[in-house]
Design a protein around this motif. Structure first.
Motif, short mmCIF file in Angstrom:
data_model
loop_
_atom_site.label_atom_id
_atom_site.label_comp_id
_atom_site.label_asym_id
_atom_site.label_seq_id
_atom_site.Cartn_x
_atom_site.Cartn_y
_atom_site.Cartn_z
N GLU A 262 0.83 -1.20 0.00
CA GLU A 262 0.00 0.00 0.00
C GLU A 262 0.87 1.25 0.00
N GLN A 263 2.05 1.17 0.65
CA GLN A 263 2.96 2.31 0.66
C GLN A 263 3.60 2.52 -0.71
N PHE A 264 3.91 1.41 -1.39
CA PHE A 264 4.43 1.55 -2.75
C PHE A 264 3.35 2.12 -3.67
N GLY A 265 2.11 1.77 -3.38
CA GLY A 265 0.99 2.33 -4.15
C GLY A 265 0.93 3.84 -3.99
N TYR A 266 1.12 4.34 -2.77
CA TYR A 266 1.13 5.79 -2.56
C TYR A 266 2.26 6.45 -3.35
N LEU A 267 3.43 5.79 -3.37
CA LEU A 267 4.57 6.34 -4.09
C LEU A 267 4.31 6.33 -5.59
N PRO A 329 5.28 4.30 15.95
CA PRO A 329 6.66 4.35 15.42
C PRO A 329 7.10 3.08 14.71
N SER A 330 6.45 1.95 14.97
CA SER A 330 6.86 0.70 14.34
C SER A 330 6.13 0.45 13.02
N SER A 331 5.40 1.45 12.54
CA SER A 331 4.73 1.37 11.25
C SER A 331 5.51 2.18 10.22
N PHE A 332 5.65 1.62 9.03
CA PHE A 332 6.33 2.30 7.93
C PHE A 332 5.29 3.10 7.16
N ASP A 333 5.41 4.41 7.16
CA ASP A 333 4.40 5.28 6.56
C ASP A 333 5.09 6.43 5.84
N ILE A 334 5.12 6.37 4.51
CA ILE A 334 5.86 7.37 3.75
C ILE A 334 5.17 8.73 3.75
N ARG A 335 3.95 8.80 4.26
CA ARG A 335 3.26 10.09 4.36
C ARG A 335 3.48 10.74 5.72
N ARG A 336 4.26 10.07 6.56
CA ARG A 336 4.59 10.60 7.87
C ARG A 336 5.57 11.78 7.72
N HIS A 371 8.93 3.60 -13.12
CA HIS A 371 9.26 2.50 -14.02
C HIS A 371 8.85 1.12 -13.52
N VAL A 372 8.37 1.02 -12.30
CA VAL A 372 7.97 -0.27 -11.74
C VAL A 372 6.51 -0.21 -11.34
N GLU A 373 5.72 -1.13 -11.91
CA GLU A 373 4.29 -1.16 -11.58
C GLU A 373 4.04 -1.97 -10.31
N LYS A 374 4.76 -3.07 -10.17
CA LYS A 374 4.57 -3.94 -9.00
C LYS A 374 5.92 -4.36 -8.46
N LEU A 375 6.03 -4.31 -7.13
CA LEU A 375 7.26 -4.65 -6.43
C LEU A 375 6.91 -5.66 -5.35
N GLU A 376 7.43 -6.89 -5.48
CA GLU A 376 7.04 -7.96 -4.57
C GLU A 376 8.25 -8.71 -4.03
#
Length: 402
Positions: A262-267, A329-336, A371-376
């Motif tokens: 979901e975070q990669f989706g935001y990016l 703090p233990s959550s990865f959130d790029i909108r933080r 350049h990357v649609e999906k990252l798994e």
């Protein structure tokens, strides 16, 4: 268990922050340290520790009490001879540190870095697009996280194409030596011995390309009155920390984004979040986990007395996940809003290359978004065990091109 301090009783912990178990997964121990108190005693190594954001920030800010010139590792340079000549930047105090930092900071200005952005972005786009075009499994470390910094950083410095792979084992060696003489220390010294010769050769006056940062550092240092030996030391300090930390930052970002789709989706939706995503990675995964200072006089910290000559181990990574400072703090959130983390240090010794690291991280993650649609994840990552750094040896990923 506690030990008697002249002010309060200091909690005693039996943890070994340099054990394989701790280095593989430090987070439960980080919580234990934060909850033990603002200051604690690590019995195994006979030193003080701080793991809360407030105390780590205070130690970093007070460079007169908590000095760097006695070593930023476990060794006290006032009592032991360092394994190499001390860094004029990392292992020095004002006014000597101020003079050396002035030389580099007046060359590597925000204006200079802004001028680099277009070229750095183009090369990030080329690399990510090429790797993603295979629509298959890649090693996120070797194919991306190492490949990009090892291309742009040495070019910026003015290093030759041949031999730049030596930057990684040399950086690993330097950071491992901040810890005790354990297996990681010994292995890194063995691996870094050959690399050290190449590094020293590249740091000599006349070795870097005339249009690169290295040559400019030599010229500015000469103007400031440094002899050729100290000119080389200044450049060596920059090479010591300029690649490994950025490699780990990008590798950790790839892992975080792959494990949090979901975070990669935001990016992907908003590539302008690339800088914030890199900043959150530095807070969340802290490529530089720890640093030491030494008390140059009797000190008091949050009500605890710390005698002169004491080693104080700052757990930067624990401070960056302190719930007293951060929500979830233990959550990865790029909108933080991750501003205020101590991943690049703080105060007069804040990482001199942090602007360059941020530029590389931002350009890389912006390219990834485009350049990357999906990252798994495509397998189990392999943690690299280092006495100071946190990063990966390998990261199997499956990329789908956009």
């Amino acid at each position: 268990m506690t030990i008697q301090s002249t002010a309060q009783e200091v909690p005693v912990l039996e943890l070994d922050p340099f054990s394989d178990e701790f280095l593989n997964d430090p987070y439960e121990a980080h919580e234990q340290m934060r909850e033990a108190g603002p200051v604690f005693w690590l019995e195994r190594y006979q030193l003080y520790g701080v793991a809360r954001h407030a105390e780590v920030s205070q130690v970093l800010a007070d460079h007169e009490t908590y000095v760097s010139s006695r070593g930023v590792g476990i060794s006290d340079f006032a009592k032991e001879k360092p394994w190499r000549p001390p860094s004029l930047l990392l292992e020095a105090d004002p006014p000597h540190h101020t003079k050396a930092r002035h030389v580099v900071s007046h060359i590597m200005t925000p204006k200079v870095l802004r001028g680099l952005k277009e070229g750095f972005q183009e090369r990030a786009d080329e690399l990510v697009a090429r790797v993603a075009a295979g629509n298959g499994t890649v090693d996120g470390v070797a194919d991306l996280a190492e490949a990009y910094p090892l291309e742009v950083f040495p070019d910026f410095i003015g290093l030759p194409k041949d031999g730049r792979e030596n930057l990684l084992p040399y950086g690993s060696m330097v950071f491992n030596t901040f810890g005790p003489r354990n297996s990681h220390f010994e292995r890194a010294m063995e691996r870094g011995a050959k690399a050290q010769t190449w590094i020293m050769e590249q740091c000599q006056p006349g070795a870097p390309a005339p249009d690169g940062l290295g040559a400019k550092i030599h010229a500015a240092a000469a103007d400031a009155g440094y002899n050729e030996e100290d000119q080389a030391k200044l450049l060596r300090s920059f090479l010591s920390a300029g690649v490994d930390t950025t490699v780990h930052g990008i590798g950790n970002a790839l892992q975080c984004l792959a494990e949090n789709p979901e975070q990669f989706g935001y990016l992907r939706e908003e590539p302008s979040l690339a800088r914030a995503a890199f900043e959150e990675t530095v807070r969340y995964s802290s490529p530089v986990q720890t640093f030491f200072r030494t008390t140059n006089k009797d000190a008091e910290l949050s009500g605890f007395r710390i005698p002169e000559g004491s080693k104080v181990l700052m757990f930067l990574a624990a401070a960056n996940r302190d719930p007293r400072q951060w929500e979830n703090p233990s959550s990865f959130d790029i909108r933080r809003k991750a501003a205020g983390h101590v991943g690049f240090g703080f105060g007069v010794h804040a990482c001199l290359g942090q602007m360059l690291a941020r530029l590389e991280g931002e350009c890389f993650l912006a390219a990834l978004a485009r350049h990357v649609e999906k990252l798994e994840p495509a397998g189990e990552p392999v943690q690299q065990l280092n006495n100071t750094l946190r990063g990966l040896d390998s990261l199997p990923l499956r990329l789908t091109a956009a």
